[in-house]
Design an enzyme around this catalytic site. Sequence first.
Site, PDB file in Angstrom:
ATOM      1  N   TYR A 158       0.838  -1.209   0.000  1.00 54.05           N
ATOM      2  CA  TYR A 158       0.000   0.000   0.000  1.00 54.05           C
ATOM      3  C   TYR A 158       0.878   1.268   0.000  1.00 54.05           C
ATOM      4  O   TYR A 158       0.480   2.330  -0.493  1.00 54.05           O
ATOM      5  CB  TYR A 158      -0.963  -0.030   1.179  1.00 54.05           C
ATOM      6  CG  TYR A 158      -2.168   0.865   1.004  1.00 54.05           C
ATOM      7  CD1 TYR A 158      -3.079   0.653  -0.041  1.00 54.05           C
ATOM      8  CD2 TYR A 158      -2.410   1.933   1.863  1.00 54.05           C
ATOM      9  CE1 TYR A 158      -4.182   1.472  -0.202  1.00 54.05           C
ATOM     10  CE2 TYR A 158      -3.513   2.753   1.706  1.00 54.05           C
ATOM     11  CZ  TYR A 158      -4.391   2.517   0.678  1.00 54.05           C
ATOM     12  OH  TYR A 158      -5.490   3.331   0.517  1.00 54.05           O
ATOM     13  N   LYS A 165      -2.871   8.553   2.940  1.00 58.73           N
ATOM     14  CA  LYS A 165      -4.065   8.398   3.787  1.00 58.73           C
ATOM     15  C   LYS A 165      -3.793   8.900   5.216  1.00 58.73           C
ATOM     16  O   LYS A 165      -4.702   9.411   5.872  1.00 58.73           O
ATOM     17  CB  LYS A 165      -4.536   6.942   3.824  1.00 58.73           C
ATOM     18  CG  LYS A 165      -5.090   6.411   2.497  1.00 58.73           C
ATOM     19  CD  LYS A 165      -6.319   7.161   2.033  1.00 58.73           C
ATOM     20  CE  LYS A 165      -7.008   6.453   0.869  1.00 58.73           C
ATOM     21  NZ  LYS A 165      -8.026   7.317   0.220  1.00 58.73           N
TER      22      LYS A 165
HETATM   23  P1  NDP Z   1     -12.769   4.022  -7.836  1.00 59.73           P
HETATM   24  O1  NDP Z   1     -11.668   3.783  -8.818  1.00 59.73           O
HETATM   25  O2  NDP Z   1     -14.106   3.524  -8.153  1.00 59.73           O
HETATM   26  O3  NDP Z   1     -12.875   5.583  -7.507  1.00 59.73           O
HETATM   27  C1  NDP Z   1     -11.760   6.435  -7.491  1.00 59.73           C
HETATM   28  C2  NDP Z   1     -12.231   7.758  -8.017  1.00 59.73           C
HETATM   29  O4  NDP Z   1     -11.186   8.741  -7.887  1.00 59.73           O
HETATM   30  C3  NDP Z   1     -12.601   7.717  -9.504  1.00 59.73           C
HETATM   31  O5  NDP Z   1     -13.923   8.166  -9.667  1.00 59.73           O
HETATM   32  C4  NDP Z   1     -11.615   8.691 -10.147  1.00 59.73           C
HETATM   33  O6  NDP Z   1     -12.194   9.431 -11.212  1.00 59.73           O
HETATM   34  C5  NDP Z   1     -11.332   9.618  -8.977  1.00 59.73           C
HETATM   35  N1  NDP Z   1     -10.126  10.426  -9.190  1.00 59.73           N
HETATM   36  C6  NDP Z   1      -8.833  10.028  -9.187  1.00 59.73           C
HETATM   37  N2  NDP Z   1      -8.034  11.084  -9.483  1.00 59.73           N
HETATM   38  C7  NDP Z   1      -8.855  12.154  -9.652  1.00 59.73           C
HETATM   39  C8  NDP Z   1      -8.649  13.522  -9.984  1.00 59.73           C
HETATM   40  N3  NDP Z   1      -7.424  14.024 -10.192  1.00 59.73           N
HETATM   41  N4  NDP Z   1      -9.719  14.344 -10.068  1.00 59.73           N
HETATM   42  C9  NDP Z   1     -10.969  13.867  -9.865  1.00 59.73           C
HETATM   43  N5  NDP Z   1     -11.246  12.587  -9.568  1.00 59.73           N
HETATM   44  C10 NDP Z   1     -10.190  11.740  -9.472  1.00 59.73           C
HETATM   45  O7  NDP Z   1     -12.220   3.390  -6.466  1.00 59.73           O
HETATM   46  P2  NDP Z   1     -12.773   3.387  -4.957  1.00 59.73           P
HETATM   47  O8  NDP Z   1     -14.227   3.569  -4.939  1.00 59.73           O
HETATM   48  O9  NDP Z   1     -12.142   2.209  -4.339  1.00 59.73           O
HETATM   49  O10 NDP Z   1     -12.062   4.669  -4.336  1.00 59.73           O
HETATM   50  C11 NDP Z   1     -12.750   5.702  -3.662  1.00 59.73           C
HETATM   51  C12 NDP Z   1     -12.028   6.089  -2.382  1.00 59.73           C
HETATM   52  O11 NDP Z   1     -12.122   5.025  -1.457  1.00 59.73           O
HETATM   53  C13 NDP Z   1     -10.526   6.352  -2.549  1.00 59.73           C
HETATM   54  O12 NDP Z   1     -10.154   7.423  -1.714  1.00 59.73           O
HETATM   55  C14 NDP Z   1      -9.913   5.064  -2.049  1.00 59.73           C
HETATM   56  O13 NDP Z   1      -8.581   5.231  -1.614  1.00 59.73           O
HETATM   57  C15 NDP Z   1     -10.859   4.789  -0.902  1.00 59.73           C
HETATM   58  N6  NDP Z   1     -10.805   3.431  -0.334  1.00 59.73           N
HETATM   59  C16 NDP Z   1     -10.915   2.344  -1.156  1.00 59.73           C
HETATM   60  C17 NDP Z   1     -10.854   1.072  -0.630  1.00 59.73           C
HETATM   61  C18 NDP Z   1     -10.955  -0.124  -1.509  1.00 59.73           C
HETATM   62  O14 NDP Z   1     -10.561  -1.209  -1.084  1.00 59.73           O
HETATM   63  N7  NDP Z   1     -11.475  -0.022  -2.710  1.00 59.73           N
HETATM   64  C19 NDP Z   1     -10.683   0.854   0.825  1.00 59.73           C
HETATM   65  C20 NDP Z   1     -10.632   2.063   1.599  1.00 59.73           C
HETATM   66  C21 NDP Z   1     -10.665   3.303   1.021  1.00 59.73           C
HETATM   67  P3  NDP Z   1     -11.746   9.169 -12.761  1.00 59.73           P
HETATM   68  O15 NDP Z   1     -11.731   7.670 -12.933  1.00 59.73           O
HETATM   69  O16 NDP Z   1     -12.820   9.859 -13.542  1.00 59.73           O
HETATM   70  O17 NDP Z   1     -10.392   9.773 -12.888  1.00 59.73           O
END
Ligand code: NDP
Length: 257
Positions: A158, A165
């Site tokens: 990670y 984070k």
């Molecule tokens: P997703 O990939 O579904 O979502 C990530 C989102 O971040 C996408 O919609 C992406 O948009 C957006 N993003 C990244 N860079 C940018 C940017 N520069 N500007 C605007 N949007 C941006 O993954 P998750 O749902 O897993 O992630 C959501 C959150 O949850 C994150 O913070 C992740 O670290 C956190 N999380 C996830 C876990 C997991 O196991 N999945 C566990 C704990 C926390 P686009 O694709 O349009 O660029």
Amino acid sequence: MSNLMNDKVVVIMGVANDRSIAWGVAKALHKQGAKLIFTYRKERSLDKLNKLLEQHQIEALQKVSCDVLDDASIIAAFDEIQKTTGMIHGLVHSVAFAEKDELQGEYVDTTRDGYLLAQNSSSYSLVATAREAKKLMTEGGSIVTQTYIGAERVVKNYNVMGVAKAALEASVMYLAEDLGKYGIRVNAISAGPIRTLAAKGVSGFNDIMSTIEERAPLRRNIDQDEVGDATMFLLSSLSRGITGEVLHVDAGYHILG
Ligand code: NDP
């Protein structure tokens, strides 16, 4: 219980597809009567979002483009929201990014660019969006971000994202102190691992998920809907006395030594 969010306007950042945590949040908020505004970065994300909204018969108040790496884009997005909708009550920050190369091997090999990109996308983005959201939360509000246990302890691979984070969770505290006097609460959900697009970048993700299944008190993984409900709770008045908190939605895994 229903209509906990009746007529509350919430901005949701980070729906990339139906697996996104932000989509779990959108469903939970819609069920409770919230009005939703979505921000997206990639056109592909907008296409997916449009299809999901149609499938689930959810009508968004607005869909606004916003790249959190760009201050002008953030300011323009919230200006557009102010012009069309006006006041908001909630912000869901569910965005993060790190290069795949940085999510494997040893943290000591993290590059300067990789470090800065992860911090910029995943941690500073909360500060920048909270500043703009605050201007529209004229009757108080609630901001919720998504974090992970890799902020608190070493999770293999990670790496740079764990450090981002940790900065995000520290930002939650400092923002909670700054914005509390305006009746704005700032909290985080620390979710267990969920197979999403972002999670695909983390090397060995399947092993992380099987460890949870074996060891977490509930002996299972959690899903987007569980994170969605907990995020909805932190956005609703049920949590009105809570700010600066990190709430674990991880089948209890964080209590293990
Ligand atoms: P997703 O990939 O579904 O979502 C990530 C989102 O971040 C996408 O919609 C992406 O948009 C957006 N993003 C990244 N860079 C940018 C940017 N520069 N500007 C605007 N949007 C941006 O993954 P998750 O749902 O897993 O992630 C959501 C959150 O949850 C994150 O913070 C992740 O670290 C956190 N999380 C996830 C876990 C997991 O196991 N999945 C566990 C704990 C926390 P686009 O694709 O349009 O660029």
